[in-house]
Design an enzyme around this catalytic site. Structure first.
Site, PDB file in Angstrom:
ATOM      1  N   HIS A  51       0.955  -0.966  -0.072  1.00 38.71           N
ATOM      2  CA  HIS A  51      -0.039  -0.072   0.042  1.00 38.71           C
ATOM      3  C   HIS A  51       0.988   1.314   0.110  1.00 38.71           C
ATOM      4  O   HIS A  51       2.105   1.080   0.280  1.00 38.71           O
ATOM      5  CB  HIS A  51      -0.895  -0.050   1.146  1.00 38.71           C
ATOM      6  N   ASP A  54       2.390   1.387   3.218  1.00 46.35           N
ATOM      7  CA  ASP A  54       3.336   0.380   3.730  1.00 46.35           C
ATOM      8  C   ASP A  54       4.700   0.897   3.138  1.00 46.35           C
ATOM      9  O   ASP A  54       5.639   0.473   3.767  1.00 46.35           O
ATOM     10  CB  ASP A  54       2.898  -0.901   2.830  1.00 46.35           C
TER      11      ASP A  54
HETATM   12  C1  XLS Z   1      -8.144  -6.497   0.363  1.00 46.91           C
HETATM   13  C2  XLS Z   1      -6.760  -6.586   0.684  1.00 46.91           C
HETATM   14  C3  XLS Z   1      -6.264  -5.320   0.346  1.00 46.91           C
HETATM   15  C4  XLS Z   1      -6.083  -4.946  -1.201  1.00 46.91           C
HETATM   16  C5  XLS Z   1      -4.864  -4.126  -1.628  1.00 46.91           C
HETATM   17  O1  XLS Z   1      -8.474  -7.904  -0.071  1.00 46.91           O
HETATM   18  O2  XLS Z   1      -6.296  -7.061   1.827  1.00 46.91           O
HETATM   19  O3  XLS Z   1      -5.316  -4.557   1.138  1.00 46.91           O
HETATM   20  O4  XLS Z   1      -5.741  -6.341  -1.628  1.00 46.91           O
HETATM   21  O5  XLS Z   1      -5.340  -2.818  -1.252  1.00 46.91           O
END
Ligand code: XLS
Ligand code: MG
Length: 346
Positions: A51, A54
């Site tokens: 993300h 992250d």
């Molecule tokens: C949801 C996830 C999410 C996405 C990426 O399924 O955990 O974080 O995959 O944003």
């Protein structure tokens, strides 16, 4: 027969989690990013998913210069470890600005925030030498049907995607649909919805999707079919393999944990469409069970990868000619048993 691609594997830092749920606190101590990166390498994975926050923690409190500086430091860390960034995704569901939605909020200031943050996410991806942005549109939906307008929300989402496409001519966008949670209803609940958005944007060939197993199951759909539908259109740019036991909270179980046959069928469609041969990664969006002790904190990732590889072997050793004969004879009874026997092994 042409050689099949070898697979590249990835996971995200959030996939090594602490076990908190809505009813109780963490059950494992948090681990620093470098520890997670070390484990990723040790387990034989090739890439990390990120993300935006992250990659650059506490991103909203930092200046654009600071964000770029930290992204560059991360890139060096990845280069040194011989790893790549598979995707970068704007985390648009945490901020107080996006309580009522991000791109589809009724508040224009919140919509602006979401777009600005997404453009910054594209900048981070560029620094990380990554051309794939994933949009899990967590809060683009409704708690209350009358509070928003589906057509207007669709226009807002297209507008946001257009701005990202404009911002960087190389970036590609993969929409990751999920039908519900945290919202009651999401505006893009399935792969059909996600891919229907592409032609509305200003560069349809740069808009595709990501299928997550659990999300397809939550939509009452077959994950293998969702994947193959997207691949038939050349639009499956990543997968989040995991598992899910029916219609309940999002479980993110290890791949194959709940339904081995459904997992086999996912690997089967990936294989027959040569998924991975255009650089796509196999990502596991899985979580440890809450009861997992710290010394087993990455076992769900190693296990998912190992199950995937075992299933690749199962797919490659499946007697396709025998299956075709049974299909021609409409003997699905025997075909069913043949699949079961093959999965059970000798
Ligand atoms: C949801 C996830 C999410 C996405 C990426 O399924 O955990 O974080 O995959 O944003
Ligand atoms: Mg996911």
């Amino acid at each position: 027969m042409a050689t099949k691609p070898d697979y590249r594997f990835s996971f995200g830092p959030w996939n090594i989690s602490e076990g908190a749920d809505p009813y109780g606190p963490p059950t494992r101590p948090p681990q620093p990013f470098d520890w997670k990166l070390g484990k990723l390498k040790e387990l034989g994975f090739d890439a990390m998913m990120f993300h935006d926050d992250d990659a650059v923690p506490d991103i909203d409190a930092k200046s654009p210069e600071q964000v770029r500086k930290e992204a560059k430091e991360l890139r060096k860390k990845l280069d040194d470890a011989g790893l790549i960034a598979e995707i970068v995704a704007p985390r648009l569901w945490f901020s107080p600005m996006t309580i009522d939605g991000a791109y589809t909020s009724n508040d224009p200031k919140a919509r602006r925030y979401a777009i600005d943050r997404s453009l910054q996410c594209v900048d981070i991806a560029r620094i990380l030498k990554c051309d794939l942005i994933v949009l899990w549109l967590a809060r683009e939906g409704t708690y209350l049907r009358e509070s928003k307008n589906c057509r207007r929300s669709l226009e807002y989402m297209v507008k946001a995607i257009d701005q990202m496409l404009d911002h960087d001519p190389k970036i590609r966008i993969a929409v990751e649909p999920k039908p519900n949670e945290p919202m009651d209803h999401a505006y893009l609940p399935t792969i059909g919805h996600a891919l229907a958005v592409a032609p509305l944007t200003r560069d349809p060939k740069r808009v595709g999707c990501l299928v997550e197993t659990a999300h397809a199951i939550l939509a009452g759909l077959d994950p293998a079919d969702e994947m193959e539908f997207a691949m038939a259109m050349g639009k499956l740019w990543s997968v989040h393999l995991n598992d899910q036991n029916g219609l309940k909270f999002d479980q993110d179980k290890p791949f194959g944990s709940n339904n081995l046959r459904q997992a086999f069928n996912q690997v089967r469609v990936l294989e027959r469409n040569r998924y991975g041969s255009r650089g796509e990664c196999v990502a596991f969006d899985v979580h440890s069970f809450r009861s997992t002790k710290i010394e087993h904190a990455v076992d769900h990732l190693a296990n998912s990868r190992s199950t995937f590889l075992r299933l690749v072997h199962k797919v490659r050793s499946f007697d396709e000619a025998a299956a075709q004969k049974l299909i021609a004879d409409r003997n699905y009874q025997a075909l069913d048993q043949m699949v079961i026997e093959h999965l059970l092994g000798k």
